[in-house]
Design a protein around this motif. Structure first.
Motif, PDB file in Angstrom:
ATOM      1  N   GLY A  10       0.782  -1.230   0.000  1.00 24.89           N
ATOM      2  CA  GLY A  10       0.000   0.000   0.000  1.00 24.89           C
ATOM      3  C   GLY A  10       0.811   1.275   0.000  1.00 24.89           C
ATOM      4  N   VAL A  11       2.064   1.238  -0.435  1.00 24.57           N
ATOM      5  CA  VAL A  11       2.883   2.440  -0.483  1.00 24.57           C
ATOM      6  C   VAL A  11       3.253   2.702  -1.941  1.00 24.57           C
ATOM      7  N   MET A  12       2.876   3.867  -2.421  1.00 25.67           N
ATOM      8  CA  MET A  12       3.211   4.256  -3.793  1.00 25.67           C
ATOM      9  C   MET A  12       3.845   5.630  -3.751  1.00 25.67           C
ATOM     10  N   ASP A  13       4.947   5.820  -4.473  1.00 23.72           N
ATOM     11  CA  ASP A  13       5.639   7.105  -4.541  1.00 23.72           C
ATOM     12  C   ASP A  13       5.935   7.662  -3.155  1.00 23.72           C
ATOM     13  N   GLY A  14       6.298   6.790  -2.229  1.00 23.41           N
ATOM     14  CA  GLY A  14       6.678   7.217  -0.886  1.00 23.41           C
ATOM     15  C   GLY A  14       5.512   7.542   0.036  1.00 23.41           C
ATOM     16  N   GLU A  15       4.298   7.513  -0.467  1.00 21.80           N
ATOM     17  CA  GLU A  15       3.131   7.836   0.356  1.00 21.80           C
ATOM     18  C   GLU A  15       2.415   6.552   0.765  1.00 21.80           C
ATOM     19  N   ILE A  16       2.161   6.412   2.056  1.00 23.51           N
ATOM     20  CA  ILE A  16       1.499   5.217   2.576  1.00 23.51           C
ATOM     21  C   ILE A  16      -0.006   5.339   2.364  1.00 23.51           C
ATOM     22  N   ASN A  17      -0.591   4.346   1.742  1.00 23.67           N
ATOM     23  CA  ASN A  17      -2.036   4.307   1.539  1.00 23.67           C
ATOM     24  C   ASN A  17      -2.634   3.495   2.687  1.00 23.67           C
ATOM     25  N   TYR A  18      -3.011   4.185   3.754  1.00 24.80           N
ATOM     26  CA  TYR A  18      -3.527   3.508   4.938  1.00 24.80           C
ATOM     27  C   TYR A  18      -4.836   2.793   4.659  1.00 24.80           C
ATOM     28  N   ASN A  19      -5.653   3.356   3.797  1.00 25.64           N
ATOM     29  CA  ASN A  19      -6.918   2.695   3.466  1.00 25.64           C
ATOM     30  C   ASN A  19      -6.673   1.313   2.876  1.00 25.64           C
ATOM     31  N   GLN A  20      -5.729   1.241   1.965  1.00 26.83           N
ATOM     32  CA  GLN A  20      -5.411  -0.039   1.340  1.00 26.83           C
ATOM     33  C   GLN A  20      -4.795  -1.005   2.357  1.00 26.83           C
ATOM     34  N   LEU A  21      -3.939  -0.500   3.225  1.00 28.10           N
ATOM     35  CA  LEU A  21      -3.339  -1.357   4.248  1.00 28.10           C
ATOM     36  C   LEU A  21      -4.389  -1.935   5.188  1.00 28.10           C
ATOM     37  N   VAL A  22      -5.332  -1.096   5.607  1.00 26.05           N
ATOM     38  CA  VAL A  22      -6.385  -1.560   6.521  1.00 26.05           C
ATOM     39  C   VAL A  22      -7.301  -2.541   5.807  1.00 26.05           C
ATOM     40  N   GLU A  23      -7.630  -2.250   4.562  1.00 24.45           N
ATOM     41  CA  GLU A  23      -8.506  -3.149   3.810  1.00 24.45           C
ATOM     42  C   GLU A  23      -7.859  -4.533   3.658  1.00 24.45           C
ATOM     43  N   LYS A  24      -6.573  -4.562   3.395  1.00 25.94           N
ATOM     44  CA  LYS A  24      -5.865  -5.844   3.293  1.00 25.94           C
ATOM     45  C   LYS A  24      -5.882  -6.580   4.633  1.00 25.94           C
ATOM     46  N   ALA A  25      -5.713  -5.839   5.720  1.00 31.22           N
ATOM     47  CA  ALA A  25      -5.738  -6.456   7.046  1.00 31.22           C
ATOM     48  C   ALA A  25      -7.132  -7.005   7.363  1.00 31.22           C
ATOM     49  N   LEU A  26      -8.167  -6.266   6.985  1.00 32.06           N
ATOM     50  CA  LEU A  26      -9.533  -6.734   7.232  1.00 32.06           C
ATOM     51  C   LEU A  26      -9.848  -7.969   6.383  1.00 32.06           C
ATOM     52  N   MET A  27      -9.291  -8.051   5.176  1.00 30.46           N
ATOM     53  CA  MET A  27      -9.495  -9.246   4.361  1.00 30.46           C
ATOM     54  C   MET A  27      -8.833 -10.452   5.018  1.00 30.46           C
ATOM     55  N   GLU A  28      -7.775 -10.207   5.777  1.00 31.74           N
ATOM     56  CA  GLU A  28      -7.133 -11.308   6.504  1.00 31.74           C
ATOM     57  C   GLU A  28      -8.076 -11.869   7.571  1.00 31.74           C
TER      58      GLU A  28
END
Length: 173
Positions: A10-28
């Motif tokens: 969930g990190v693109m161009d040095g910026e952390i995409n927290y929404n994507q990180l949380v969504e991946k964690a919730l899918m777990e």
């Protein structure tokens, strides 16, 4: 970490995409819940509603189900499901439709909702325009709307309310 590994988390161009990180964690949470069900079964009144996009790449459904549910389908896992197998990117199982066992293979990226009404728990995922998991919207709230239910036996069951956990609850206002 390389640029490629950062983009996977969930990190693109040095910026952390927290929404994507949380969504991946919730899918777990979904993945682990299914692993538990595969290993130990479901006890008591526990059951899962799983909604998914039927036209998502990698979906394997019998032709009559694909024709009937051309966009989205909700399955119910409770008493009658067989051979539940959970892999990292997909799960498969057999369900009974019109008294005949049918194999379904569902990529996790196709899942749009997961709920266990017996404990009033639910997660909602949004698919982006390219049909990959992106960000969830709405707030963590008590879901007063009934869950739409299409059971594996095509019988309607009284929908129950559940708690939908989504990402806006974690965002700064």
């Amino acid at each position: 970490m390389t640029r490629e590994s950062w983009s996977k988390v969930g990190v693109m161009d040095g910026e952390i995409n927290y929404n994507q990180l949380v969504e991946k964690a919730l899918m777990e949470v979904v993945r682990e819940s299914l692993r538990c069900a595969a290993k130990d079964g479901l006890v008591g009144q526990q059951h899962f509603y799983i909604t998914f996009k039927t036209n998502y790449p990698g979906i394997n459904l019998p032709a009559h189900l694909q024709e009937r549910y051309q966009d989205e389908m909700t399955i119910v896992l409770q008493h009658q499901f067989w051979n539940l197998t959970v892999e990292q990117n997909k799960f498969s199982l057999e369900l009974s439709f019109n008294h005949q066992r049918e194999l379904l293979e569902i990529p996790f990226d196709a899942v749009t909702a997961f709920a266990d009404p017996s404990v009033q728990f639910g997660l909602q995922f949004n698919l982006g325009p390219d049909d990959t998991l992106e960000t969830a919207d709405a707030t963590a709230t008590q879901n007063d709307e009934a869950l739409e239910d299409v059971s594996a036996s095509d019988e309607k069951e009284e929908p129950k309310a559940g708690e939908v956990i989504t990402l806006d609850a974690f965002r700064k206002k």
